[in-house]
Design an enzyme around this catalytic site. Structure first.
Site, PDB file in Angstrom:
ATOM      1  N   CYS A   1       7.431  -1.236   5.554  1.00 18.48           N
ATOM      2  CA  CYS A   1       7.997  -0.461   6.864  1.00 18.48           C
ATOM      3  C   CYS A   1       9.169   0.135   6.381  1.00 18.48           C
ATOM      4  O   CYS A   1      10.047  -0.139   5.551  1.00 18.48           O
ATOM      5  CB  CYS A   1       8.304  -1.791   7.951  1.00 18.48           C
ATOM      6  SG  CYS A   1       9.211  -2.824   7.188  1.00 18.48           S
TER       7      CYS A   1
ATOM      8  N   ILE B   1      -2.370  -2.828  -5.054  1.00 17.46           N
ATOM      9  CA  ILE B   1      -1.555  -1.980  -4.362  1.00 17.46           C
ATOM     10  C   ILE B   1      -2.058  -1.982  -2.925  1.00 17.46           C
ATOM     11  O   ILE B   1      -3.086  -1.795  -2.522  1.00 17.46           O
ATOM     12  CB  ILE B   1      -1.629  -0.723  -5.069  1.00 17.46           C
ATOM     13  CG1 ILE B   1      -3.071   0.032  -4.956  1.00 17.46           C
ATOM     14  CG2 ILE B   1      -1.279  -0.932  -6.472  1.00 17.46           C
ATOM     15  CD1 ILE B   1      -2.885   1.383  -5.705  1.00 17.46           C
TER      16      ILE B   1
END
Ligand SMILES: Cc1cc2nc3c(=O)[nH]c(=O)nc-3n(C[C@H](O)[C@H](O)[C@H](O)COP(=O)(O)OP(=O)(O)OC[C@H]3O[C@@H](n4cnc5c(N)ncnc54)[C@H](O)[C@@H]3O)c2cc1C
Ligand SMILES: Cc1cc2nc3c(=O)[nH]c(=O)nc-3n(C[C@H](O)[C@H](O)[C@H](O)COP(=O)(O)OP(=O)(O)OC[C@H]3O[C@@H](n4cnc5c(N)ncnc54)[C@H](O)[C@@H]3O)c2cc1C
Ligand SMILES: Cc1cc2nc3c(=O)[nH]c(=O)nc-3n(C[C@H](O)[C@H](O)[C@H](O)COP(=O)(O)O)c2cc1C
Ligand SMILES: Cc1cc2nc3c(=O)[nH]c(=O)nc-3n(C[C@H](O)[C@H](O)[C@H](O)COP(=O)(O)O)c2cc1C
Ligand code: FES
Ligand code: FES
Lengths: 303, 291, 291, 303
Positions: free
Chosen positions: B132, B192
């Site tokens: 975030c 990932i």
């Protein structure tokens, strides 16, 4: 929400979910092309899907070819594509496709004997006119408005490639002794050709080359003028469904819409296929739909 | 191919990528019996949960590329309270351990969600999604090693459960971020996540396609990038790694294991094949047997 | 579609990506006459030149993915002296302006090469490849905004020629790097370079395939990533942008232009189709005419 | 380096480069499959390439199918693939392929009438025995070692799929009145089947299922024992070429090797296809080769 799935074949042992939907076998399976046929602007594809159950009208399958899925001009498709069968029984599936992009193009050029990956049937199909009526009105099953015909009159509205689940639903209704009013809209006569076998259907085309010159929603408005107690089922492109949604919400007609949305998975895994709800938030078309009560929806997006 | 990961004994090394398999929706589509009988993953990672409910991004949320998917789902979820009340008891009946993925807009928020989740015995481990953006720098918290370490030092003490830090791939040197996570007490890292990507409308208007404006690229297109990042991290940390990115076959999973991953997560491929996880686990075990 | 870029009047917006078209080798393969008569690009960007000659990496140097290419070429070149003596006079006969791409292991070295190149009237502009790793931090110089700015402040004064800074995509926020370049006096930025990638031997040994151990991913696989980065940069800088990454068709070039690029470079697609640049320029102009 | 290209057809107007090579038309072009045939382990492919010049023996083309290039099992190929024709004339190209991966697999399954993208001919082909001899010895053209046969005897060595350019070169030599000694090595009889039409060739197979049991380099050693003044041309897999290179360098025999390397472009653009040189550095197989003087090379890599 109702747990009655009116499409249910009473003497079948097909596994069904808690909400009555036909469950998909877990995984994807191989199916072979039995036949293909071009009718006007559409391609009809018949698959032998021995390992899959027949679908509830309004459910859909995810399809991809086993060979050469992708690497055409723009190298897509990568993901499988959603299609509602226009019929399914005896281990066969019948689809009607419009070649609008790389995935449908590849499927439309399949030849007999070629193999596909199939998963499904997925999603929730159409519900019986009684169920839709009762749900929408929040009344009990012996509402006098249901009349003495055993239930409200179903009006089935299809726009273009929205036809397949509507065909499947009308056939199922007929089997159950209910004759539906069919209203079919197409761009032009070439697209309308596929509807030739539905002698009793009313036709509209955008360019007036066949049937009523105008939108199928105009035919729907006229029908609703004639009958206050109808139940509407519609499938078609976003703008058409939105026109239907507005019309039926103004007139407060119990309605189910079979929605489309871009999908990655078809079984609720990706949260990609959402439509906005009237009360805020989103529903996943693939597990909460594709058939949804019009009254639950916010304006239907164009894509 | 049983494997031990953060104290969990797993049947095989294949789990799902967070947000790419909804076990409850899968029960609706395939039936509970069928799903549980052949559950494709050796642990179930749930979609990212936040403190308060989120509706997610407006559609369209998906864009397909030739060998990948760009998504802009926007982390829709019912919030941690409803998650713990409604979903966790149902996930607890799955035949595999539950790993809960959480995210917070600040270190404070992340600690709060983590603490709430950490209280629940049904949850075997917690994955922290640190992608975030920091409101001050505009950079993802997880992209700046020092910032990541500070956040994790705040979160680490609130639970004794294993913490897996899901790193962002959109950074200059993912191994530095992994080192920061290890230093702050992470039990494992996973990577990932998706690569930042912006698809446009196909009509040539130049307008953006995704309702959320930008999205993340997953799928086979990113497989060699995932290998590079997992290999770089494995060279610099000692904690176990959950490797993921574009895995479609047992060979791809084996490759991630060979550069240092302990588990491999399957994401996008499950969209093409609902039982991809099980197939890949079987292929992997066949490869191991053949070797 | 004539376009003006850093004071250069170009016939159309399509140039080549550095290191993806060798005009002198193309003369040998196709003949000088044919090549010059239909030169596919509106300016020619030469392969990266360094102060001293480099042999490049040991083979294998190439790895193919489903929709991309991982290369580990290692910047083979004859060094700036031989480049200026042998190649520049021959490039000067091309029907388009010459842009020379240079790199240095330090700011000092980069300034030296830039100064040498800057003296030559045949060279219209200089592209600075700043993807080399800093020995101290291990990060690419170009990946750290402050470091990038410092290097460019050293290089900027040595030439009056337009300087294009080729940014690395392997960074947390490429727009910050672009802002640093602009602040230090860059006349333009170009992006994206290749994404760090590691392919392994197909035999399952887990050993690396590339002689240079790691490489960079280019081609259609990275197109949506390129769009994201170009769009992010365009939102934050005023200098012109050379956009690139996976362009195969006029539509892809138009997309990059629509998010803010002034020129578009074609790289990997030229390997599949030697005159891809010309085709894409024609497709682009047809799209513009149709719009 | 020599500017003589011994393969040159004297009465042709084909554009040639400064080093004598046949130039490729700039760009890629469409070519159609005229015929395909399977012979043992190989596939023979004939293309109509009206817009391309005939190749010098040893040159190569880059091929990709127009449809479905990629998106098979592992979704490659993405880039075109290099192939040396076994013959080219009258707007036709003949290739011989071995299915070793996704690209060759797709090409091996092409059907008559399907379209390919072709570019080339690329690279430098073989040079005449005189030229190779003179270059290698750094002597003038009237070196007495050339003998009275008009030049040294050419020995052509092919290993497996290295056969096509060797066939092309032997045909060209024959047309020019020079008979070459042909030494062909294969894995086994199934692979050797394709050599059946070369009645005069000596054969070796790794497993002894046809011809000499052993490596083709053993046949070469024997031939070189018999003739001090031969010139060698070889094409085959890396390990075989390396064995040839060692043999001819020990014996100081003028030799040209036609190399293979993974390629992205075929025309010098990517610097991907390099082989190490004896004096350090690398050469690009696609523009500096594929045919190179053995004496210029460091050990040939296995791939
Ligand atoms: C439940 C359901 C049932 C359906 N039933 C049928 C049916 O019976 N018959 C039928 O023909 N169709 C049916 N469809 C529609 C069908 O799934 C689509 O037409 C098909 O997915 C289009 O795929 P394509 O590859 O041909 O075209 P695409 O190009 O993938 O899709 C066309 C649409 O996607 C958008 N788009 C373009 N590029 C991309 C991209 N890269 N990524 C994402 N979106 C993009 C375009 O704007 C366009 O609207 C149904 C859809 C659903 C959801
Ligand atoms: C000048 C020249 C002439 C040639 N002439 C002929 C000919 O006449 N006939 C013929 O059959 N062949 C010929 N070849 C060889 C031919 O080009 C290769 O066999 C072909 O490119 C293989 O492609 P593929 O997709 O079938 O297999 P691939 O799998 O692409 O290639 C096989 C080789 O590449 C490696 N590899 C595997 N995966 C990858 C990857 N993802 N990226 C990069 N490398 C990988 C493998 O180790 C293996 O050695 C020639 C090659 C050259 C350079
Ligand atoms: C549709 C979609 C939704 C995702 N949602 C989440 C999420 O909620 N939380 C998270 O940490 N990662 C999420 N991811 C990232 C995946 O877990 C995974 O890291 C990534 O997709 C790479 O793996 P893949 O290439 O196998 O898909 C999502 C990925 C996709 C494609
Ligand atoms: C084989 C190859 C060699 C390259 N060499 C260089 C180089 O020398 N200098 C440079 O700045 N970029 C180099 N690049 C990067 C390209 O210029 C370009 O940024 C990248 O390939 C993305 O564009 P594409 O997807 O169109 O190839 C190279 C790329 C490839 C594929
Ligand atoms: S298509 Fe994936 S959730 Fe609906
Ligand atoms: S194949 Fe590209 S330089 Fe040789």
């Amino acid at each position: 929400m109702s747990v009655h799935q009116s499409g249910a074949d009473p003497h079948s042992a097909i596994p069904r979910g808690e909400d009555g939907r036909t469950l998909a076998p877990f995984g994807r399976r191989r199916a072979l092309v039995v036949s293909t046929r071009t009718v006007g602007s559409y391609v009809l594809l018949e698959l032998a899907d021995r390992d899959g159950p027949p679908a509830d009208p309004g459910q859909f399958h995810m399809l991809a070819t086993q060979q050469h899925w992708g690497a055409g001009e723009d190298e897509r498709p990568f993901l499988p594509r959603a299609f509602s069968p226009m019929g399914s029984s005896g281990g066969h599936l019948w689809f009607m496709l419009e070649d609008v992009g790389p995935g449908t193009h590849r499927l439309a050029t399949l030849k007999k004997g070629e193999a596909l990956w199939v998963s499904g049937p997925f999603g929730r199909g159409f519900h019986s006119p009684e169920t839709v009526h009762v749900e929408a009105r929040s009344v009990s099953g012996d509402d006098p408005a249901l009349g003495d015909r055993g239930g409200p009159r179903p009006i089935l509205v299809a726009g273009g490639i929205g036809l397949p689940p509507i065909i499947d639903w009308s056939r199922r209704l007929t089997e159950q002794g209910t004759e539906a009013t069919m209203l079919l809209g197409f761009r032009d006569a070439a697209h309308a050709q596929v509807a030739a076998s539905f002698a009793t259907a009313q036709l509209a085309t955008d360019d007036g080359s066949a049937g009523h010159h105008g939108y199928v929603t105009e035919l729907l408005a006229a029908e609703l003028d004639r009958d206050q107690h109808a139940v509407v089922y519609a499938c078609g492109p976003g703008p058409m469904l939105e026109a239907v949604r507005r019309l039926v919400s103004e007139r407060d007609v119990p309605t189910e819409l079979a929605l489309e949305a871009g999908m990655a998975c078809g079984y609720g895994a990706c949260f990609g296929c959402v439509v906005p709800l009237k009360d805020g938030g989103y529903a996943r078309v693939c597990v909460d739909g594709p058939v949804m009560a019009a009254g639950d929806l916010a304006p239907v997006p164009a894509h | 191919m049983p494997v031990s990961f953060c104290g969990l004994a797993l049947d095989h090394p294949i789990v799902n990528g967070s947000g790419t398999f909804d076990a409850l929706a899968a029960e609706r589509a395939f039936g509970r019996t069928a799903l549980h009988a052949a559950f494709p993953f050796s642990a179930y990672v749930s979609k990212t949960i936040t403190l308060v409910p989120r509706p997610g991004n407006p559609p369209p949320r998906l864009w397909e590329t030739a060998t990948g998917l760009v998504n802009s789902i926007g982390l829709p979820n019912k919030g941690v309270e409803a998650y713990l009340a409604d979903d966790v008891p149902r996930y607890a009946t799955l035949p595999v351990p539950l790993i809960t993925n959480v995210m917070g807009a600040t270190g404070e928020e992340l600690a709060e969600v983590t603490a709430a989740v950490g209280d629940r015995p049904e949850i075997a481990a917690i994955e922290l999604n640190v992608s975030c953006p920091n409101v001050a720098t505009g950079l993802d918290i997880g992209a700046v090693p020092a910032e990541l370490e500070a956040v994790l030092r705040r979160v680490r003490p609130v639970t004794a459960k294993p913490l897996i830090v899901k790193l962002t791939p959109n950074t200059a040197d993912v191994a530095l971020c992994a080192q920061a996570a290890e230093a702050a007490g992470a039990d494992a890292v996973s990577l990932i996540n998706t690569l930042r990507a912006v698809p446009l409308q196909p009509d040539g208007s130049g307008a953006r396609w995704l309702g959320g404006r930008q999205g993340g690229l997953s799928g086979p297109a990113i497989r060699v990038v995932a290998l590079a990042q997992v290999a770089a991290v494995a060279e610099r940390v000692g904690i176990p790694i959950v490797g993921m990115g574009g895995v479609q076959h047992g060979r791809h999973a084996a490759d991630l294991l060979s550069v240092g991953a302990t588990l491999v997560a399957v994401g996008t491929e499950s969209f093409r094949d609902p039982i991809a996880g099980a197939r890949i686990a079987a292929e992997l075990s066949a490869l191991a047997a053949g070797a």
